[in-house]
Write an enzyme that holds these catalytic residues in place. Sequence first.
Site, PDB file in Angstrom:
ATOM      1  N   GLU A  43       0.840  -1.208   0.000  1.00  0.00           N
ATOM      2  CA  GLU A  43       0.000   0.000   0.000  1.00  0.00           C
ATOM      3  C   GLU A  43       0.871   1.253   0.000  1.00  0.00           C
ATOM      4  OE1 GLU A  43      -2.639   2.433   3.247  1.00  0.00           O
ATOM      5  OE2 GLU A  43      -2.453   0.266   3.478  1.00  0.00           O
ATOM      6  N   ASP A  47       0.871   3.854  -3.084  1.00  0.00           N
ATOM      7  CA  ASP A  47       0.485   5.249  -2.869  1.00  0.00           C
ATOM      8  C   ASP A  47       1.445   6.197  -3.588  1.00  0.00           C
ATOM      9  OD1 ASP A  47      -0.951   7.443  -1.372  1.00  0.00           O
ATOM     10  OD2 ASP A  47       1.043   7.695  -0.536  1.00  0.00           O
ATOM     11  N   GLU A 119      -4.467   0.688  -3.566  1.00  0.00           N
ATOM     12  CA  GLU A 119      -3.074   1.147  -3.545  1.00  0.00           C
ATOM     13  C   GLU A 119      -2.123  -0.047  -3.466  1.00  0.00           C
ATOM     14  OE1 GLU A 119      -3.447   5.596  -1.581  1.00  0.00           O
ATOM     15  OE2 GLU A 119      -2.969   3.906  -0.274  1.00  0.00           O
TER      16      GLU A 119
END
Length: 244
Positions: A43, A47, A119
């Site tokens: 994640e 991102d 993400e």
Amino acid sequence: MIAHDELLKRLGVDIDAETLRLALTHRSYAYENGGIPTNERLEFLGDSILGFSVTELLYREYPGLSEGDLAKRRAAVVSTRALASIARRLGVGEFIFLGQGEKVTGGNNKSSILADTMEALIGATFISNGLETARNFVVGLVTPLLADAAVLGAGTDWKTHIQELAANRQLGAIHYAVVGDGPDHARVYTATLLIGGTPYGTGTGNSKKEAEQQSAANAWKVLGPSAGGSTAGTAAEAAAEQPG
């Protein structure tokens, strides 16, 4: 992995089985299964790739926009709300590994979990295929959102805008009347924005915060500089005509 093959088909990318499973492993599931790795590192990676890819896309596709406008559009399409909408459209929630607690409270439809998983899937795409494929994946996901005015509005803090506007026009105190409906695991909230006791907008969402933001956004359509009027009567009439 038949079910996950279906997910890859929906995503339009190829991710190796181990990395894909990691991308779909929520911390609640990891905790209940002996502390196995979670998708949080993917994640974190995703991102960064998301932010960079969207920034580059906006810079190339909108040469006439100022830095401020570019930043607002980027904030909108990388927001939790926008990413969760993508995840719901693709049906990602049904593939996420969740702990029992999250399952019974509807975790596979929570915006925060869906956005974080998207993400992680971006990060997984990078790990399996490299930057170019991951960047193309992001572009394919977000390009439709750039034409969606409602999604772009998600990058705006409508509550702050309304608060400033109400103060400048001396319209009175702001109050959000919020009610919830449905079971705990699938609760939907409805918020009505009242200024000086007059209703100006109504919105719904999966959280009180989301419903309040939506009601403020609808109120802005009535009260904002481009609305063409700001009297209490006009506002109340327009608010009454809005869908709940």
